[in-house]
Design an enzyme around this catalytic site. Structure first.
Site, PDB file in Angstrom:
ATOM      1  N   GLY A   1       0.784  -1.143  -0.008  1.00  0.00           N
ATOM      2  CA  GLY A   1       0.038  -0.029   0.057  1.00  0.00           C
ATOM      3  C   GLY A   1       0.852   1.297  -0.067  1.00  0.00           C
ATOM      4  N   HIS A   2       2.178   1.353   0.309  1.00  0.00           N
ATOM      5  CA  HIS A   2       2.970   2.351   0.609  1.00  0.00           C
ATOM      6  C   HIS A   2       4.255   2.355  -0.027  1.00  0.00           C
ATOM      7  CE1 HIS A   2       5.445   5.561   2.478  1.00  0.00           C
ATOM      8  NE2 HIS A   2       4.223   6.025   3.134  1.00  0.00           N
ATOM      9  N   PHE A   3       4.186   2.234  -1.631  1.00  0.00           N
ATOM     10  CA  PHE A   3       2.921   2.776  -2.382  1.00  0.00           C
ATOM     11  C   PHE A   3       2.912   1.705  -3.608  1.00  0.00           C
ATOM     12  CE2 PHE A   3       4.242   6.797  -0.415  1.00  0.00           C
ATOM     13  CZ  PHE A   3       3.201   7.288  -0.115  1.00  0.00           C
TER      14      PHE A   3
ATOM     15  N   LEU B   1       8.068   2.246  -0.476  1.00  0.00           N
ATOM     16  CA  LEU B   1       9.165   2.921   0.386  1.00  0.00           C
ATOM     17  C   LEU B   1       8.807   2.691   1.741  1.00  0.00           C
ATOM     18  CD1 LEU B   1       8.424   6.417  -1.338  1.00  0.00           C
ATOM     19  CD2 LEU B   1      10.483   5.272  -1.557  1.00  0.00           C
TER      20      LEU B   1
END
Lengths: 155, 94
Positions: A37-39, A44
């Site tokens: 989800g990140h990203f 990251l």
């Protein structure tokens, strides 16, 4: 790092009660659901986790200075700067020094370097209290052993 | 002339907590009148510790208040806080 257990410190490299400083090492995992989800397509390490890694590093320094009698809890984050991207697989060198020791609280200056380059830094405030229960203290002592806490550091 | 302990404390509070300096008086209670919470007070304690070269015994004070042995007025009304600071500074020189 075991992100799913919020264990962000792999190994204590140096802990010096004299200069009230600590250096630890931590490797960002290659895989984690967090990176999905990140990203998506551009993984990251989240800045909040980098702050937490600096807080945990500072925490071990404080636990040492407090002779394993008291537990520090993060209370304030100041001047946190995320200077570069931190990506999966990178090895972090995290350092903290005591900026001020007050009555029941302390402040540290902490920073993370990757490959010798400053990646982020912050000034952190902790409140510390006697260990709220023996379980937590036992857990912290076991974790200390696991990450190479130098036994002579709190003697 | 050196500014008084109260003046220094008031300036620290004004700058740390963004409170207008002219609303801070020797009679102000840091918590009840100025609305400073315990976390913000850590920043004030830090600045006072640095400015006066002392260590405000916040834990001891909190314990005394919790045990009913002292009132918050004794430590957190600013003229009293200033007196406590003067005592700590004097004790340092002994």
């Amino acid at each position: 790092m075991q992100l799913e257990y919020f264990q962000l410190i792999d190994r204590i490299v140096a802990l010096d009660p004299g200069s009230r400083s600590i250096t630890v090492e931590a490797q960002v995992p290659q895989q984690s659901t967090i990176f999905e989800g990140h990203f998506p397509g551009y993984p990251l390490m989240p800045g909040v986790l980098l702050i937490e890694a600096m807080a945990q590093t500072s925490g071990w320094l404080l636990i040492s200075l407090l002779k394993f009698e008291r537990m520090p809890f993060l209370a304030a984050v100041k001047e946190a700067k995320m200077r570069t991207f931190v990506t999966p697989g990178e090895t972090l060198s995290i350092e903290a020094v005591i900026a001020h020791e007050g009555s029941g609280y302390a402040m540290t200056d902490a920073k993370i370097s990757v490959g010798g380059k400053l990646a982020c830094n912050a000034t952190l405030t902790f409140r510390h209290v006697p260990f709220p229960n023996p379980d937590l203290r036992g857990h912290m002592e076991a974790m200390a052993k696991r990450i190479g806490y130098p036994q002579q550091a709190s003697s | 002339m050196m500014s008084s302990t109260f003046d220094q404390v008031a300036t620290i509070i004004a700058e740390t907590c963004d409170i207008p300096r002219d609303t801070i008086t020797p009679e102000s209670h840091a918590i009840d009148d100025l609305g400073i919470d315990s976390l913000d007070f850590l920043d004030i304690a830090f600045a006072i510790d640095k400015a006066f070269g002392i260590k405000l015994p916040l834990e001891k004070w909190t314990q005394e208040v919790n045990d009913g042995k002292a009132t918050t007025e004794q430590y957190f009304v600013l003229k009293n806080l200033s007196a406590r600071i003067d005592e700590l500074v004097a004790a340092k020189g002994e």
